[in-house]
Design an enzyme around this catalytic site. Structure first.
Site, PDB file in Angstrom:
ATOM      1  N   LYS A 170       0.842  -1.205   0.000  1.00 30.13           N
ATOM      2  CA  LYS A 170       0.000   0.000   0.000  1.00 30.13           C
ATOM      3  C   LYS A 170       0.875   1.252   0.000  1.00 30.13           C
ATOM      4  CE  LYS A 170      -3.837  -2.408   2.187  1.00 30.13           C
ATOM      5  NZ  LYS A 170      -4.540  -2.805   3.391  1.00 30.13           N
TER       6      LYS A 170
ATOM      7  N   GLN B  52      -4.654  -1.505   9.523  1.00 25.79           N
ATOM      8  CA  GLN B  52      -4.629  -2.846   8.935  1.00 25.79           C
ATOM      9  C   GLN B  52      -5.256  -3.859   9.890  1.00 25.79           C
ATOM     10  OE1 GLN B  52      -3.666  -3.530   5.809  1.00 25.79           O
ATOM     11  NE2 GLN B  52      -3.968  -5.716   5.996  1.00 25.79           N
TER      12      GLN B  52
ATOM     13  N   ASP C 127     -11.053   3.002   3.957  1.00 29.19           N
ATOM     14  CA  ASP C 127     -11.384   1.581   3.847  1.00 29.19           C
ATOM     15  C   ASP C 127     -12.896   1.381   3.650  1.00 29.19           C
ATOM     16  OD1 ASP C 127      -9.565  -0.543   3.862  1.00 29.19           O
ATOM     17  OD2 ASP C 127      -9.073  -0.234   5.977  1.00 29.19           O
TER      18      ASP C 127
HETATM   19  N1  GUN Z   1      -6.891  -6.785   6.056  1.00 31.82           N
HETATM   20  C1  GUN Z   1      -7.172  -7.525   4.958  1.00 31.82           C
HETATM   21  N2  GUN Z   1      -7.770  -6.759   4.017  1.00 31.82           N
HETATM   22  C2  GUN Z   1      -7.860  -5.515   4.531  1.00 31.82           C
HETATM   23  C3  GUN Z   1      -8.364  -4.285   4.032  1.00 31.82           C
HETATM   24  O1  GUN Z   1      -8.873  -4.173   2.918  1.00 31.82           O
HETATM   25  N3  GUN Z   1      -8.266  -3.217   4.878  1.00 31.82           N
HETATM   26  C4  GUN Z   1      -7.717  -3.310   6.109  1.00 31.82           C
HETATM   27  N4  GUN Z   1      -7.677  -2.223   6.868  1.00 31.82           N
HETATM   28  N5  GUN Z   1      -7.244  -4.443   6.606  1.00 31.82           N
HETATM   29  C5  GUN Z   1      -7.309  -5.524   5.808  1.00 31.82           C
END
Ligand code: GUN
Length: 292
Positions: free
Chosen positions: A53, A97, A120
């Site tokens: 990311k 995350q 998100d």
């Molecule tokens: N963990 C797995 N996929 C995601 C996601 O799309 N966003 C976040 N914040 N954590 C994740």
């Protein structure tokens, strides 16, 4: 019929190029989009997602703030960091995350994020805005699925869609987006899940199948109508001694058999996956645009 394979990497690259130009314009106007990524602990998969990311942000010119905290970080300290990021004018998007360590209440942390920085799209305020059709940050994976369909000219209006899986992250939001009265919706949606009795029959009627069950071979060729569009959101690790890592990734769809019946199909990896981070960048740029 042999399906055309949707190249998610190519669609993601096109979108990232469009976003890069928007970032340059915003930055020239004095508002450089900024994303804060928060990772608690050492989970290897989470670490690699977070690194990907941050790298994607860098590539298109988004300012990225890296917040990696030890696994024993208290809930109070994490909430204090989220509050600090909520107030930071350089930050337009905050991503914590998941999963978080067990001693931290995940829903409490998600609720603490300012809904206007919730890139998100997990905050209940954004979920609610999406359901009632207001402007909202749309969750990244389901929004990526919709973009793949739109950019491959798949007709959604009046289409019969079967979504397999009812998770908060994929199944429920993608079904919701597809029923909205909008050019990106207007579909007739059936949601199947672990307690459904006739998943195969529902699938056989579908123009579009979206598999988000988290189980290999959930969709087999006998469940697919000739010419249907099949989107595979599954990411499953299966043992593979021939690989250095000892595993390989497969989706929820029996790809080799289903591609002989479908008209369009996404592979795993290289289908929906590359779109997820792209939609995170998209939401961050949208958030900065609101401030410009
Ligand atoms: N963990 C797995 N996929 C995601 C996601 O799309 N966003 C976040 N914040 N954590 C994740």
């Amino acid at each position: 019929m042999t399906a055309k394979i949707i190249d998610g990497k190519e669609t993601a690259a096109q979108m990232r190029e469009e976003l890069k130009q928007q970032v340059a314009q915003l930055t020239a106007g004095g508002v450089r989009p900024g994303l804060a990524v928060v990772l608690v602990g050492e989970d290897p998969a989470s670490k690699s997602y977070v690194t990907a990311k941050e790298k994607a942000c860098e590539e298109i010119g988004i300012y990225s703030s890296d917040n990696r905290l030890p696994a024993d970080t208290s809930e109070k300290d994490l909430l204090a960091l989220v509050e600090k990021l909520n107030r930071d004018p350089r930050i337009h998007g905050i991503l914590v995350q998941l999963p978080l360590p067990k001693h931290i209440d995940e829903s409490k942390v998600l609720l603490a994020i300012d809904p206007d920085k919730d890139v998100d799209g997990f905050h209940p305020v954004n979920v609610g805005r999406m359901v009632v059709g207001q402007e909202a940050f749309l969750p990244c994976t389901p929004h990526g699925v919709i973009q793949l369909l739109l950019r491959h000219k798949v007709k959604l209006d009046g289409a019969e869609v079967v979504v397999i899986g009812r998770s908060n992250i994929v199944g429920k939001p993608v079904a919701n987006m597809l029923i909205q009265k909008s050019p990106t919706g207007n579909a007739t949606v059936t949601i199947c899940h672990t307690r459904s009795k006739h998943t195969a029959e529902h699938c056989r009627r579908a123009d579009i199948i979206i598999a988000a069950a988290g189980r290999p071979n959930t969709v087999t060729a006998d469940m697919v109508k000739e010419g249907a569009v099949v989107i595979d959101v599954g990411v499953n690790r299966i043992e593979d001694a021939s690989r250095k890592s000892g595993f390989r990734l497969v989706g929820d769809v029996d790809f080799n058999a289903v591609k002989e019946k479908a008209s369009l199909i996404t592979p795993v990896p290289g289908g929906v996956g590359p779109m997820t981070i792209t939609m995170l960048l998209y939401n961050t740029v949208q958030s900065a645009q609101r401030k410009s």
